[in-house]
Scaffold this motif. Structure first.
Motif, PDB file in Angstrom:
ATOM      1  N   ASN A   1       0.942   4.158  -3.013  1.00 38.71           N
ATOM      2  CA  ASN A   1       0.594   5.554  -2.770  1.00 38.71           C
ATOM      3  C   ASN A   1       1.814   6.474  -2.715  1.00 38.71           C
ATOM      4  O   ASN A   1       1.698   7.613  -2.312  1.00 38.71           O
ATOM      5  CB  ASN A   1      -0.187   5.694  -1.461  1.00 38.71           C
ATOM      6  N   HIS A   2       2.971   5.983  -3.126  1.00 39.66           N
ATOM      7  CA  HIS A   2       4.187   6.793  -3.060  1.00 39.66           C
ATOM      8  C   HIS A   2       4.134   7.942  -4.066  1.00 39.66           C
ATOM      9  O   HIS A   2       3.764   7.753  -5.222  1.00 39.66           O
ATOM     10  CB  HIS A   2       5.421   5.934  -3.332  1.00 39.66           C
TER      11      HIS A   2
ATOM     12  N   GLU B   1       4.027  15.590  -2.320  1.00 42.16           N
ATOM     13  CA  GLU B   1       3.427  15.395  -1.004  1.00 42.16           C
ATOM     14  C   GLU B   1       3.288  16.727  -0.268  1.00 42.16           C
ATOM     15  O   GLU B   1       2.267  16.991   0.364  1.00 42.16           O
ATOM     16  CB  GLU B   1       4.249  14.423  -0.155  1.00 42.16           C
TER      17      GLU B   1
ATOM     18  N   ASP C   1      -3.840  11.504   8.416  1.00 44.40           N
ATOM     19  CA  ASP C   1      -3.093  10.640   7.498  1.00 44.40           C
ATOM     20  C   ASP C   1      -3.987   9.954   6.470  1.00 44.40           C
ATOM     21  O   ASP C   1      -3.594   9.782   5.320  1.00 44.40           O
ATOM     22  CB  ASP C   1      -2.308   9.588   8.278  1.00 44.40           C
ATOM     23  N   SER C   2      -5.183   9.568   6.866  1.00 45.69           N
ATOM     24  CA  SER C   2      -6.053   8.884   5.916  1.00 45.69           C
ATOM     25  C   SER C   2      -6.500   9.823   4.796  1.00 45.69           C
ATOM     26  O   SER C   2      -6.610   9.405   3.636  1.00 45.69           O
ATOM     27  CB  SER C   2      -7.265   8.271   6.621  1.00 45.69           C
TER      28      SER C   2
ATOM     29  N   GLU D   1      -3.477  10.119   2.484  1.00 48.23           N
ATOM     30  CA  GLU D   1      -3.321   8.906   1.673  1.00 48.23           C
ATOM     31  C   GLU D   1      -4.346   8.864   0.548  1.00 48.23           C
ATOM     32  O   GLU D   1      -4.043   8.454  -0.569  1.00 48.23           O
ATOM     33  CB  GLU D   1      -3.425   7.650   2.544  1.00 48.23           C
ATOM     34  N   GLU D   2      -5.558   9.298   0.833  1.00 48.55           N
ATOM     35  CA  GLU D   2      -6.601   9.337  -0.203  1.00 48.55           C
ATOM     36  C   GLU D   2      -6.230  10.346  -1.287  1.00 48.55           C
ATOM     37  O   GLU D   2      -6.427  10.085  -2.482  1.00 48.55           O
ATOM     38  CB  GLU D   2      -7.952   9.696   0.429  1.00 48.55           C
TER      39      GLU D   2
ATOM     40  N   GLN E   1       0.830  -1.197   0.000  1.00 46.86           N
ATOM     41  CA  GLN E   1       0.000   0.000   0.000  1.00 46.86           C
ATOM     42  C   GLN E   1       0.871   1.256   0.000  1.00 46.86           C
ATOM     43  O   GLN E   1       0.584   2.208  -0.708  1.00 46.86           O
ATOM     44  CB  GLN E   1      -0.928   0.004   1.208  1.00 46.86           C
ATOM     45  N   ALA E   2       1.950   1.240   0.762  1.00 45.02           N
ATOM     46  CA  ALA E   2       2.856   2.384   0.812  1.00 45.02           C
ATOM     47  C   ALA E   2       3.502   2.617  -0.545  1.00 45.02           C
ATOM     48  O   ALA E   2       3.630   3.757  -0.993  1.00 45.02           O
ATOM     49  CB  ALA E   2       3.920   2.167   1.879  1.00 45.02           C
TER      50      ALA E   2
ATOM     51  N   LYS F   1      -3.191  11.220  -2.105  1.00 45.96           N
ATOM     52  CA  LYS F   1      -2.088  10.619  -2.858  1.00 45.96           C
ATOM     53  C   LYS F   1      -2.626   9.614  -3.880  1.00 45.96           C
ATOM     54  O   LYS F   1      -2.180   9.573  -5.023  1.00 45.96           O
ATOM     55  CB  LYS F   1      -1.113   9.905  -1.917  1.00 45.96           C
ATOM     56  N   LYS F   2      -3.585   8.809  -3.426  1.00 42.91           N
ATOM     57  CA  LYS F   2      -4.178   7.808  -4.312  1.00 42.91           C
ATOM     58  C   LYS F   2      -4.847   8.484  -5.515  1.00 42.91           C
ATOM     59  O   LYS F   2      -4.664   8.070  -6.658  1.00 42.91           O
ATOM     60  CB  LYS F   2      -5.201   6.976  -3.533  1.00 42.91           C
TER      61      LYS F   2
END
Length: 93
Positions: free
Chosen positions: A10-11, A17, A71-72, A75-76, A6-7, A78-79
Motif C-alpha cells: 500500500n506504499h 498520500e 487509518d483503515s 489504507e483502502e 501489507q505496508a 491507497k489500495k
C-alpha cells in the motif's frame, strides 16, 4: 500477509498520500455536513461556553468525522490508488 508486506503493498509517494488525506477530509466534511451545521448553530454567539454547552454536538460530529477519516479508510484509498495506477500502467505498455 504480514504487516510489512501489507505496508509495502500500500506504499504511495508522500504527495499522493497528502492528496488522498485531503480528499478523505473533504469527503468526511461533506458526509457530516448535517452535524457540522448543528455544531455551528450551537457555537454561534458563544466563546468559552462552547466547550461545555456544545459538547454533545461536538462528540456526534467527531464520531461522524472519524468514520470517514481513520487509518483503515486511508489504507483502502491507497489500495484503490495503487490498483488504478497498476491498471493504467499495463494499458500504457
Amino acid at each position: 500477509m504480514s504487516y510489512v508486506q501489507q505496508a509495502r503493498e500500500n506504499h504511495v509517494k508522500k504527495k499522493v498520500e497528502e492528496a488522498l488525506r485531503s480528499k478523505m477530509k473533504v469527503k468526511a466534511l461533506k458526509e457530516c455536513d448535517e452535524y457540522t451545521k448543528k455544531y455551528a448553530e450551537c457555537a454561534l454567539g458563544r466563546t468559552l461556553s462552547v466547550v461545555w454547552k456544545c459538547r454533545g454536538q461536538a462528540k456526534v460530529l467527531n464520531n461522524c468525522l472519524h468514520q470517514f477519516t481513520n487509518d483503515s479508510v486511508l489504507e483502502e484509498m491507497k489500495k484503490e490508488y495503487n490498483l488504478k495506477e497498476a491498471g493504467e500502467g499495463t494499458v500504457r505498455l
